[in-house]
Scaffold this motif. Structure first.
Motif, PDB file in Angstrom:
ATOM      1  N   THR A  93      25.020 -39.418 -53.731  1.00 19.57           N
ATOM      2  CA  THR A  93      25.886 -40.103 -52.771  1.00 19.57           C
ATOM      3  C   THR A  93      25.205 -40.066 -51.400  1.00 19.57           C
ATOM      4  OG1 THR A  93      27.038 -38.115 -52.051  1.00 19.57           O
ATOM      5  CG2 THR A  93      27.901 -39.203 -54.018  1.00 19.57           C
ATOM      6  N   PRO A  94      25.598 -40.956 -50.493  1.00 19.72           N
ATOM      7  CA  PRO A  94      25.029 -40.886 -49.136  1.00 19.72           C
ATOM      8  C   PRO A  94      25.245 -39.523 -48.508  1.00 19.72           C
ATOM      9  CG  PRO A  94      26.168 -42.973 -49.445  1.00 19.72           C
ATOM     10  CD  PRO A  94      26.470 -42.141 -50.664  1.00 19.72           C
ATOM     11  N   GLY A  95      26.416 -38.927 -48.743  1.00 22.49           N
ATOM     12  CA  GLY A  95      26.688 -37.606 -48.174  1.00 22.49           C
ATOM     13  C   GLY A  95      25.753 -36.545 -48.733  1.00 22.49           C
ATOM     14  N   GLN A 143      13.445 -35.780 -43.865  1.00 23.37           N
ATOM     15  CA  GLN A 143      13.712 -36.696 -44.978  1.00 23.37           C
ATOM     16  C   GLN A 143      12.863 -36.302 -46.188  1.00 23.37           C
ATOM     17  OE1 GLN A 143      12.997 -40.512 -42.828  1.00 23.37           O
ATOM     18  NE2 GLN A 143      14.801 -41.143 -43.967  1.00 23.37           N
ATOM     19  N   THR A 147      14.476 -44.441 -48.853  1.00 25.35           N
ATOM     20  CA  THR A 147      15.665 -44.665 -48.043  1.00 25.35           C
ATOM     21  C   THR A 147      16.890 -44.077 -48.722  1.00 25.35           C
ATOM     22  OG1 THR A 147      16.112 -46.711 -49.178  1.00 25.35           O
ATOM     23  CG2 THR A 147      14.697 -46.836 -47.230  1.00 25.35           C
ATOM     24  N   VAL A 148      17.996 -44.059 -47.973  1.00 25.47           N
ATOM     25  CA  VAL A 148      19.249 -43.581 -48.549  1.00 25.47           C
ATOM     26  C   VAL A 148      19.675 -44.484 -49.711  1.00 25.47           C
ATOM     27  CG1 VAL A 148      20.663 -44.832 -46.859  1.00 25.47           C
ATOM     28  CG2 VAL A 148      21.597 -42.804 -47.994  1.00 25.47           C
ATOM     29  N   GLU A 149      19.335 -45.780 -49.619  1.00 24.94           N
ATOM     30  CA  GLU A 149      19.681 -46.689 -50.728  1.00 24.94           C
ATOM     31  C   GLU A 149      18.969 -46.267 -52.013  1.00 24.94           C
ATOM     32  OE1 GLU A 149      18.796 -47.812 -47.658  1.00 24.94           O
ATOM     33  OE2 GLU A 149      20.830 -48.431 -47.077  1.00 24.94           O
ATOM     34  N   VAL A 205      20.752 -43.384 -53.479  1.00 23.76           N
ATOM     35  CA  VAL A 205      21.970 -43.801 -54.185  1.00 23.76           C
ATOM     36  C   VAL A 205      21.619 -44.385 -55.556  1.00 23.76           C
ATOM     37  CG1 VAL A 205      23.907 -45.424 -54.131  1.00 23.76           C
ATOM     38  CG2 VAL A 205      23.334 -44.091 -52.084  1.00 23.76           C
ATOM     39  N   SER A 217      17.443 -35.436 -56.968  1.00 26.49           N
ATOM     40  CA  SER A 217      18.426 -36.311 -57.624  1.00 26.49           C
ATOM     41  C   SER A 217      18.765 -35.785 -59.011  1.00 26.49           C
ATOM     42  CB  SER A 217      17.902 -37.749 -57.705  1.00 26.49           C
ATOM     43  OG  SER A 217      16.888 -37.867 -58.687  1.00 26.49           O
ATOM     44  N   TYR A 277      22.781 -37.114 -49.864  1.00 28.20           N
ATOM     45  CA  TYR A 277      21.462 -37.373 -49.290  1.00 28.20           C
ATOM     46  C   TYR A 277      21.358 -36.712 -47.906  1.00 28.20           C
ATOM     47  CZ  TYR A 277      17.475 -39.784 -47.264  1.00 28.20           C
ATOM     48  OH  TYR A 277      16.290 -40.061 -46.643  1.00 28.20           O
ATOM     49  N   GLU A 278      22.401 -36.885 -47.093  1.00 27.52           N
ATOM     50  CA  GLU A 278      22.388 -36.277 -45.762  1.00 27.52           C
ATOM     51  C   GLU A 278      22.270 -34.760 -45.854  1.00 27.52           C
ATOM     52  OE1 GLU A 278      21.987 -37.737 -42.928  1.00 27.52           O
ATOM     53  OE2 GLU A 278      21.946 -39.626 -44.040  1.00 27.52           O
TER      54      GLU A 278
END
Lengths: 727, 222
Positions: free
Chosen positions: A13-15, A27, A3-5, A8, A37, A17-18
């Motif tokens: 950052t969430p951005g 994904q 997941t995005v979590e 993080v 990462s 990840y997107e």
């Protein structure tokens, strides 16, 4: 799917990840997210510094290899090049100082032999809190032990370095290691993977669970409570494995068996394979099932990001694979063909036949977002005033003895003696014999000199001028040895760049570095950035560490810092304009850091340094020593101690006496000794004041009255203040 | 004189020793690979400094079992000249070719320092070019250099003149018994010392005193 979590938690950052989802069109799975990462971490992607670094000059007449490869290099003549680079290992050392420092040395050595150069020297730049703190003493002792353990065992001399002790490094120490290597210009090897169908071979140590997430979780975040739990992210070094790896790599190169060579550093197999593929504009297939492991049951993502030490990756033509494996066997180095060069432009991760990850190489290497910094000068009082240890009305003699014993000035021999400075038989000037270390080059009377420096407290006062001073201090050291600067490497140690005042420090310091390099026509050949050096106590002093390599036409005339001959005249040379704010004396008095240092006429300093260098090269001077921390009188005392001979000097009386004796302006003043005639000739090229005469067993200073009369034994006792730290 | 310098995978001062041997007028020198039992006809063997096989167990403990060392031991027993420097000294003690052992320095730290050593017994194969009482300036660099032997052994070493070099007054860097810096075997053809003579052969390094050990070997060989 992660997941995005989870992204993080891995430092994205969430951005970001997107953006990854956008770049790969879906994904990422666990393997891909782990690789991204790391590749998009600050440590690997320089996402908060890259735009600034582009302003540094990287061209020069003697440049042999600029930024972008594992290390840079300069041409030192007769077909020889000297490769060099400095790199940080700060957070690992703050968590586990012995292994952190040891593997810092190991990592920088691999950067050097990864381009085909034999490592010939190590220097270290260390920052700790005040030695009055037990934690600082522990970090110092173990970091020095780790550096010695690794460098001594691997057979590369540690020929110099520096250490400063300041409160803001108490929780976040700095361990920067610099290495130099020697190679024939035509035998340098690149890291670009080429030749579709060529084999990818991993050789060296097996891969374990050590150092997982080192570059992202540890190196790219602030230190905080609970960091002891991060010990598993620190790697463990094996210098014997490195020694074999080094000799094996150089033999492979000599036999012409390598198409490309790359070391495994931060982010391990992920970054090394992605970088090789990116430079060669190819794809790489990696089968993690063929990677020799230290323990069973490692997940594919763990194998891809492990930072196990003493490993190299190379590309070899299939027809030469057997010969390559035989050389590895001779050196008792494990080697395994783990993949191949492809035309896919993708990094594909396999477990046997099963594909477990597929990532476009440009997305990994080039597409990490680069951030603009929000820049704002700090409010006053970012750093607390240092605790006072000297009363304001101390006499000149009391001040001198306090300064010469101060942790930032006391003799470094108790550290240097723990390092082998002689192995490889090139060392002409050992630590504390001259301002710069000097090495002889093969088959020629010429040699090289090298120095590393950077006073964080001065940069904290004034990032622009302080960074200039770091360069001038290094070039001054080289000038005193008789060397002309050829190239520069730097390690930028700063706090969290997402904070505007840290961004301001970083921006101003890089501006200063660039201006100083341009003024001296010295290119930046490479370096390293270490950000997020903060703890609950706040940020470290902004600390750009500068390493410069220079050359001497005749090593037999390399300069010395100590007085050598009774009866010589002593003089202060150079456009020296000392001031007390920001000085070591101001620190001992507990003064607040000033907001700004006196500006420097860099062109005038360069002219003076050229004059000193020419005089040393001509054999005109008995000694030359730059006036650094502690000012003029400390420099004179150091020259007395260096040569085990006293001096009698006189300075004009006046209101500014303390400023004259102890004020600082790094890199612009020189204490020189020689015959009256020689100093008169030097005085025709640079402003010069005769201070007195070399001789006797004491340092004697008079102004209108006798101010100082201390014996060499008293000076020596004070100067030995660090020895008890290693008792 | 043909010198052979042993090269273990963890040797550090092998090339330094090779270059020092080559400075002896008329001499040649070659490296001897640790995995090769053939000494290639050399007339003297130098076991150099470094960390032989990593030395994580005990200094010199594993090197003693290498193929080249089996041959060096036979070479020494047949009277051949064998010089062990630093780690080489440790290896020779582990191999039983020299008495005593090298323990960790009293301060338990690596020490790199130029020291003065005094010639206790000149005119031996390794001190032929020296005079009794002569002081040599040679660097030490080691973590385990504290020479130790039981009291009875020390007495016989003293009595039999096997101590060739001693650290000068106040110069003992490591706590060695009787200030011993270098000893020979009873026959005098095997010599080990902790100081690094190969790092005192070049004027630019500040001292050429170490060269005398290599020239002495050549003269002793004739």
């Amino acid at each position: 799917m992660p997941t995005v979590e989870q992204a993080v938690a891995l430092g994205l950052t969430p951005g970001e990840y997107e953006l990854i989802v956008e770049k790969i069109g879906r994904q990422p799975n666990a393997v891909e997210l782990a690789v991204f990462s790391l590749m998009w971490s600050e440590h690997c992607a320089y996402k908060h510094s890259k735009k600034l670094l582009r302003s540094l000059p990287t061209e020069g007449p003697r440049l042999a290899l600029g930024p972008g490869e594992n290390a840079g290099a300069v041409d030192v003549g007769d077909g020889w090049v000297v490769a060099f680079k400095v790199e940080s290992h700060n957070h690992p050392s703050a968590v586990e100082p012995f292994q952190g420092a040891a593997t810092g040395v190991g990592g920088i050595l691999r950067d050097i032999f990864a381009i085909g150069a034999r490592p010939i020297a190590i220097l270290d730049s260390l920052r700790f809190g005040e030695p009055s703190s037990p934690r600082s003493r522990y970090l110092l002792d173990h970091a020095v032990g780790g550096i010695g353990h690794y460098g001594n065992s691997v057979g590369v001399p540690t020929i110099g370095g520096e250490v400063y002790f300041e409160g803001p490094y108490e929780q976040n120490c700095l361990v920067n290691a610099m290495a130099l290597g020697l190679a024939r210009a035509d035998s340098l090897i690149r890291s670009a993977a080429t030749g579709i169908g060529n084999a990818l071979v991993l050789f060296g140590a097996s891969t374990g669970r050590d150092g997982i997430g080192g570059a992202s979780v540890l190196a790219s975040a602030e230190l905080g409570a609970g960091d002891d739990d991060k010990r598993p992210t620190v790697q463990v070094g094996d210098p014997f494995a490195e020694k074999k790896l080094l000799e094996c790599s150089l033999e492979l190169l000599e036999r012409g068996l390598l198409v490309a060579l790359q070391d495994l550093g931060a982010a391990g197999l992920s970054s090394s394979s992605a970088e090789m593929a990116s430079k060669g504009e190819v794809g790489l297939d990696v089968d993690v099932a063929r990677v020799p492991l230290r323990e069973a049951g490692m997940e594919p993502w763990e194998i891809m990001v492990s930072e196990s030490q003493e490993r190299m990756l190379c590309v070899v033509e299939p027809s030469q694979l057997d010969e390559l494996l035989a050389v590895c066997e001779k050196w008792e180095v494990d080697a395994s063909a783990i993949g191949a060069v492809t035309d896919t432009r993708a990094l594909r991760v396999f477990v046997g036949d099963e594909i477990v990850g597929e990532m476009p190489v440009p997305a990994l290497v080039d597409d990490c977002p680069l951030y603009d910094l929000t820049v704002e000068p700090p409010a006053a009082g970012l750093y607390p005033a240092p605790p006072p240890v000297l009363v304001a009305d101390a006499s000149p003699q009391e001040v001198l003895l306090a300064l010469i014993a101060a942790p930032n000035i006391a003799s470094r021999l108790p550290l240097f003696e723990q390092y082998d400075s002689l192995v490889q038989s090139r060392t002409v000037r050992r630590p504390e014999q001259a301002d710069a270390a000097v090495l002889a080059l093969p088959e020629t009377p010429r040699g090289i000199a090298v120095s590393i420096d950077g006073s964080g407290r001065r940069v904290a006062c004034d990032p622009y001028t302080g960074a200039i001073e770091a360069v001038l201090e290094c070039t001054a050291n080289l000038a005193c040895a008789g060397a002309e600067p050829l190239g520069l490497t730097n390690c930028l140690n700063f706090g969290n760049p997402e904070k505007p005042h840290i961004a301001w420090q970083l921006t101003e310091a890089i501006r200063g570095l660039g201006d100083a390099c341009r003024a001296f026509d010295v290119p930046v050949v490479g370096g390293n950035v270490s950000l997020y050096n903060e703890s609950s106590d706040g940020p470290i002093y902004p600390t750009p560490v500068v390493g410069i390599v220079g050359e001497l036409p005749d090593v037999a005339r390399a300069g010395r810092s100590g007085f050598t001959r009774a009866g010589d005249a002593v003089a202060l040379a150079g456009p020296f304009a000392p001031s007390l704010p920001g000085s070591e004396l101001a620190k001992l008095r507990g003064d607040e850091l000033p907001a700004g240092l006196a500006q420097i006429d860099v062109a005038a300093v360069r002219t003076a340094q050229q004059a000193i260098r020419d005089a040393v090269r001509a054999g005109e001077l008995s000694s030359a020593h730059d006036v650094a921390e502690g000012g003029l009188l400390v420099a004179v005392a150091e020259s007395c101690l260096g040569g085990a001979i006293g001096a009698t000097i006189e300075v004009g009386a006046g209101d500014e006496l303390m400023q004259t004796l102890f004020g600082e302006s790094l890199g612009s003043g020189f204490v020189v000794s020689g015959s009256q005639d020689a100093l008169r000739r030097l005085g025709e090229r640079v402003s010069l004041d005769i201070l007195g005469t070399v001789g006797g067993e004491s340092l004697v200073l008079t102004s209108s009255e006798l101010l100082i009369d201390v014996t060499l034994d008293e000076l020596r006792a004070a100067h030995g203040a660090l020895a008890p730290l290693f008792a | 004189m043909r010198f052979g310098v042993v090269r273990f995978p963890g040797s550090c001062d092998d090339v330094d020793a090779l270059l020092a041997c080559q400075r002896v007028p008329g001499a040649s020198a070659q490296l001897l690979w640790h995995g090769d039992a053939d000494l290639h006809g050399v007339e003297a063997v130098v076991i150099p400094g470094g960390f032989s096989y990593g030395d994580y167990l005990r200094v010199g403990a594993i090197a003693r079992f290498s193929p080249v060392m089996e041959s060096v031991i036979r070479f020494a027993e047949a009277g051949g000249l064998v010089l062990g420097i630093c780690n080489g000294f440790q290896v020779l003690c582990e191999a039983g070719l020299l008495p005593g052992a090298l323990l960790p320095n009293v301060n338990r730290r690596f020490i790199c320092r130029q020291v003065n050593v005094e010639v206790v017994r000149a005119r031996m194969p390794f001190s032929a070019d020296m005079a009794d009482g002569e002081v040599l300036s040679i660097p030490v660099k080691h973590t385990s250099g504290r020479y130790y032997a039981p009291a009875a052994v020390l007495e016989s070493l003293e009595a039999d003149g096997q101590i060739v070099l001693r650290y000068a007054h106040d110069a003992n860097p490591n706590g060695s018994s009787n200030d011993i810096a270098g000893v020979t075997n009873a026959a005098g053809n095997v010599f080990g010392l902790m100081p690094h003579p190969e790092h005192a052969v070049e004027p630019l390094s500040g001292s050429v005193d170490g060269l005398k050990i290599f020239t002495s070997m050549a003269h002793a060989h004739g």
